[in-house]
Write an enzyme that holds these catalytic residues in place. Structure first.
Site, PDB file in Angstrom:
ATOM      1  N   ASP A  46       4.518   3.302  -3.764  1.00 19.61           N
ATOM      2  CA  ASP A  46       3.738   3.892  -4.596  1.00 19.61           C
ATOM      3  C   ASP A  46       3.800   3.181  -6.090  1.00 19.61           C
ATOM      4  O   ASP A  46       4.788   3.205  -6.628  1.00 19.61           O
ATOM      5  CB  ASP A  46       3.858   5.326  -4.803  1.00 19.61           C
ATOM      6  N   ASN A  64      -4.619  -4.305  -7.889  1.00 19.99           N
ATOM      7  CA  ASN A  64      -5.691  -4.170  -7.479  1.00 19.99           C
ATOM      8  C   ASN A  64      -5.668  -2.533  -7.009  1.00 19.99           C
ATOM      9  O   ASN A  64      -6.853  -1.763  -7.073  1.00 19.99           O
ATOM     10  CB  ASN A  64      -5.888  -4.968  -6.052  1.00 19.99           C
ATOM     11  N   LYS A 118     -10.201   2.230 -16.511  1.00 18.46           N
ATOM     12  CA  LYS A 118     -10.663   0.811 -16.442  1.00 18.46           C
ATOM     13  C   LYS A 118     -11.064   0.110 -17.874  1.00 18.46           C
ATOM     14  O   LYS A 118     -10.706  -1.073 -18.010  1.00 18.46           O
ATOM     15  CB  LYS A 118     -12.222   0.797 -15.388  1.00 18.46           C
ATOM     16  N   ASP A 127       0.904  -1.262  -0.097  1.00 18.62           N
ATOM     17  CA  ASP A 127      -0.082  -0.051  -0.163  1.00 18.62           C
ATOM     18  C   ASP A 127       0.759   1.167   0.080  1.00 18.62           C
ATOM     19  O   ASP A 127       2.058   1.113   0.492  1.00 18.62           O
ATOM     20  CB  ASP A 127      -0.761  -0.034   1.266  1.00 18.62           C
ATOM     21  N   TYR A 143     -12.163   7.793 -14.851  1.00 10.10           N
ATOM     22  CA  TYR A 143     -12.070   6.407 -14.148  1.00 10.10           C
ATOM     23  C   TYR A 143     -12.629   5.513 -15.073  1.00 10.10           C
ATOM     24  O   TYR A 143     -12.090   4.243 -15.325  1.00 10.10           O
ATOM     25  CB  TYR A 143     -13.309   6.431 -13.009  1.00 10.10           C
TER      26      TYR A 143
HETATM   27  N1  LIG Z   1     -15.323  -0.240  -4.120  1.00 12.59           N
HETATM   28  C1  LIG Z   1     -16.005  -0.402  -5.354  1.00 12.59           C
HETATM   29  O1  LIG Z   1     -17.330  -0.439  -5.175  1.00 12.59           O
HETATM   30  C2  LIG Z   1     -15.264  -0.965  -6.495  1.00 12.59           C
HETATM   31  C3  LIG Z   1     -15.884  -0.972  -7.598  1.00 12.59           C
HETATM   32  C4  LIG Z   1     -15.271  -1.311  -8.948  1.00 12.59           C
HETATM   33  C5  LIG Z   1     -14.009  -1.506  -9.070  1.00 12.59           C
HETATM   34  N2  LIG Z   1     -13.273  -1.310  -7.725  1.00 12.59           N
HETATM   35  C6  LIG Z   1     -11.833  -1.191  -7.886  1.00 12.59           C
HETATM   36  O2  LIG Z   1     -11.299  -2.170  -7.137  1.00 12.59           O
HETATM   37  C7  LIG Z   1      -9.814  -1.765  -6.550  1.00 12.59           C
HETATM   38  C8  LIG Z   1      -9.952  -1.633  -4.994  1.00 12.59           C
HETATM   39  O3  LIG Z   1     -10.795  -0.712  -4.594  1.00 12.59           O
HETATM   40  P1  LIG Z   1     -11.470  -0.371  -2.961  1.00 12.59           P
HETATM   41  O4  LIG Z   1     -12.840   0.025  -2.741  1.00 12.59           O
HETATM   42  O5  LIG Z   1     -10.887  -1.462  -2.480  1.00 12.59           O
HETATM   43  O6  LIG Z   1     -10.537   0.983  -2.544  1.00 12.59           O
HETATM   44  P2  LIG Z   1      -9.891   1.443  -1.417  1.00 12.59           P
HETATM   45  O7  LIG Z   1      -9.772   2.991  -1.250  1.00 12.59           O
HETATM   46  O8  LIG Z   1     -10.710   1.112  -0.029  1.00 12.59           O
HETATM   47  O9  LIG Z   1      -8.554   0.725  -1.233  1.00 12.59           O
HETATM   48  C9  LIG Z   1      -7.531   0.884  -2.137  1.00 12.59           C
HETATM   49  C10 LIG Z   1      -6.249   0.956  -1.452  1.00 12.59           C
HETATM   50  O10 LIG Z   1      -5.339   1.034  -2.550  1.00 12.59           O
HETATM   51  C11 LIG Z   1      -4.164   2.018  -1.973  1.00 12.59           C
HETATM   52  N3  LIG Z   1      -3.391   2.634  -2.753  1.00 12.59           N
HETATM   53  C12 LIG Z   1      -3.899   3.743  -3.784  1.00 12.59           C
HETATM   54  N4  LIG Z   1      -3.268   4.282  -4.558  1.00 12.59           N
HETATM   55  C13 LIG Z   1      -1.986   3.454  -4.295  1.00 12.59           C
HETATM   56  C14 LIG Z   1      -0.691   3.456  -5.017  1.00 12.59           C
HETATM   57  N5  LIG Z   1      -0.412   4.418  -5.878  1.00 12.59           N
HETATM   58  N6  LIG Z   1       0.273   2.603  -4.804  1.00 12.59           N
HETATM   59  C15 LIG Z   1      -0.050   1.827  -3.859  1.00 12.59           C
HETATM   60  N7  LIG Z   1      -1.332   1.813  -3.008  1.00 12.59           N
HETATM   61  C16 LIG Z   1      -2.137   2.600  -3.349  1.00 12.59           C
HETATM   62  C17 LIG Z   1      -5.077   2.934  -0.746  1.00 12.59           C
HETATM   63  O11 LIG Z   1      -4.138   3.493   0.076  1.00 12.59           O
HETATM   64  C18 LIG Z   1      -5.875   1.940  -0.414  1.00 12.59           C
HETATM   65  O12 LIG Z   1      -5.497   1.319   0.832  1.00 12.59           O
HETATM   66  C19 LIG Z   1      -9.629  -0.470  -7.281  1.00 12.59           C
HETATM   67  O13 LIG Z   1      -8.845  -0.784  -8.439  1.00 12.59           O
HETATM   68  C20 LIG Z   1     -10.979  -0.059  -7.608  1.00 12.59           C
HETATM   69  O14 LIG Z   1     -11.083   0.982  -8.761  1.00 12.59           O
HETATM   70  C21 LIG Z   1     -13.727  -0.903  -6.584  1.00 12.59           C
END
Ligand SMILES: NC(=O)c1ccc[n+]([C@@H]2O[C@H](COP(=O)([O-])OP(=O)(O)OC[C@H]3O[C@@H](n4cnc5c(N)ncnc54)[C@H](O)[C@@H]3O)[C@@H](O)[C@H]2O)c1
Length: 248
Positions: free
Chosen positions: A62, A89, A157, A36, A153
């Site tokens: 990052d 992810n 994707k 993370d 976004y």
């Molecule tokens: N939550 C939803 O409804 C949803 C729906 C469709 C797709 N997604 C996708 O699922 C994935 C996870 O989403 P989530 O809801 O768990 O998000 P979240 O924000 O809860 O968790 C994402 C994590 O990624 C970390 N992060 C962000 N940028 C980073 C970087 N540059 N390097 C390393 N870590 C980094 C953040 O600190 C965070 O802990 C994403 O790709 C998101 O687009 C989520």
């Protein structure tokens, strides 16, 4: 599960969907690198999964920057000696109507959601090619089909889908598969921060009538990550309760 003794790297696994994916792979007996950008999340998740007896190692970095992506893969190799499963992810959203979207909003989302997947995959693929085995799972979104207020976004994707299909072709001869999971609405902290009325309104657009959790996304990732999934590559699996077909 056919991931016994495999080494997995999960980006953005400090919370939410990534955390569920990391735990699911660890339960299946993979050794997992937690990553993370937030150091507190890396240490709390590493401690939490470690205390459950899973073999995990944390790396803060990052992944949208070359040093971070390379550092993560180097860490996995130093700690566990190889890399078999890469789950891309990490992702963010900066939703706005296009007319109000800044250049920074555009660049940041494309960099974190799409460029990061290019960087980590490039760093990991060399080792997967040498070992003649790999499972790359990219997290996309149902929103790649188009989403009002989400130009940056949705485009990022959509790029994930094209990238995944191309990786599948380029790496097939090395027995490396590349697939994408496209979640719909997921019951995360973000969803729960919406008003009960908005949650209810959104839930009604899901044909199956309820919103899935991060575990449902982790389940799909584990399927693609399995040894037995070697004949499945370049595919996008929607995990969205039927919402990809159309709003109900
Ligand atoms: N939550 C939803 O409804 C949803 C729906 C469709 C797709 N997604 C996708 O699922 C994935 C996870 O989403 P989530 O809801 O768990 O998000 P979240 O924000 O809860 O968790 C994402 C994590 O990624 C970390 N992060 C962000 N940028 C980073 C970087 N540059 N390097 C390393 N870590 C980094 C953040 O600190 C965070 O802990 C994403 O790709 C998101 O687009 C989520």
């Amino acid at each position: 599960m056919g991931i016994n003794d495999r080494v997995a790297v999960v980006t953005g696994s400090g919370q939410g969907i990534g955390l569920s994916i990391a735990e699911r792979l660890a339960e299946g007996a993979a050794r997992v690198v937690i990553n993370d950008i937030d150091p507190d999340r890396v240490s709390s998740v590493s401690d939490e999964l470690g205390s459950k007896g899973y073999e995990v190692s944390g790396f803060c970095g990052d992944v949208s920057k070359k040093e971070g992506a390379q550092g993560l893969i180097d860490h996995a190799l130093e700690r566990f000696g190889r890399i078999d499963i890469l789950v891309n992810n990490a992702g963010i959203a900066r939703d706005k109507w296009l007319i109000k979207m800044s250049e920074e909003d555009w660049d940041e989302v494309i960099r974190i959601n799409l460029k990061s997947q290019f960087l980590t995959t490039q760093a990991a693929a060399k080792h997967m090619m040498d070992s003649g085995y790999g499972r790359i799972v990219n997290i996309g979104s149902r929103a790649w089909l188009g989403g009002a207020g989400q130009a940056n976004y949705s485009a990022s994707k959509g790029g994930v889908v094209s990238l995944t299909r191309t990786l599948a072709l380029e790496f097939a001869k090395y027995q490396i598969t590349a697939n994408a999971v496209a979640p719909g609405l997921v019951d995360t902290a973000l969803f729960r921060s919406l008003s009960p009325e908005t949650q209810d309104k959104l839930t009604k657009t899901v044909p199956i009538g309820r919103v899935g959790g991060p575990e449902q996304i982790a389940h799909a990732v584990a399927f693609f990550a399995d040894d037995d999934s070697w004949y499945i590559t370049g595919q996008v699996m929607y995990v969205c309760g039927g919402r990809s077909i159309g709003a109900y």
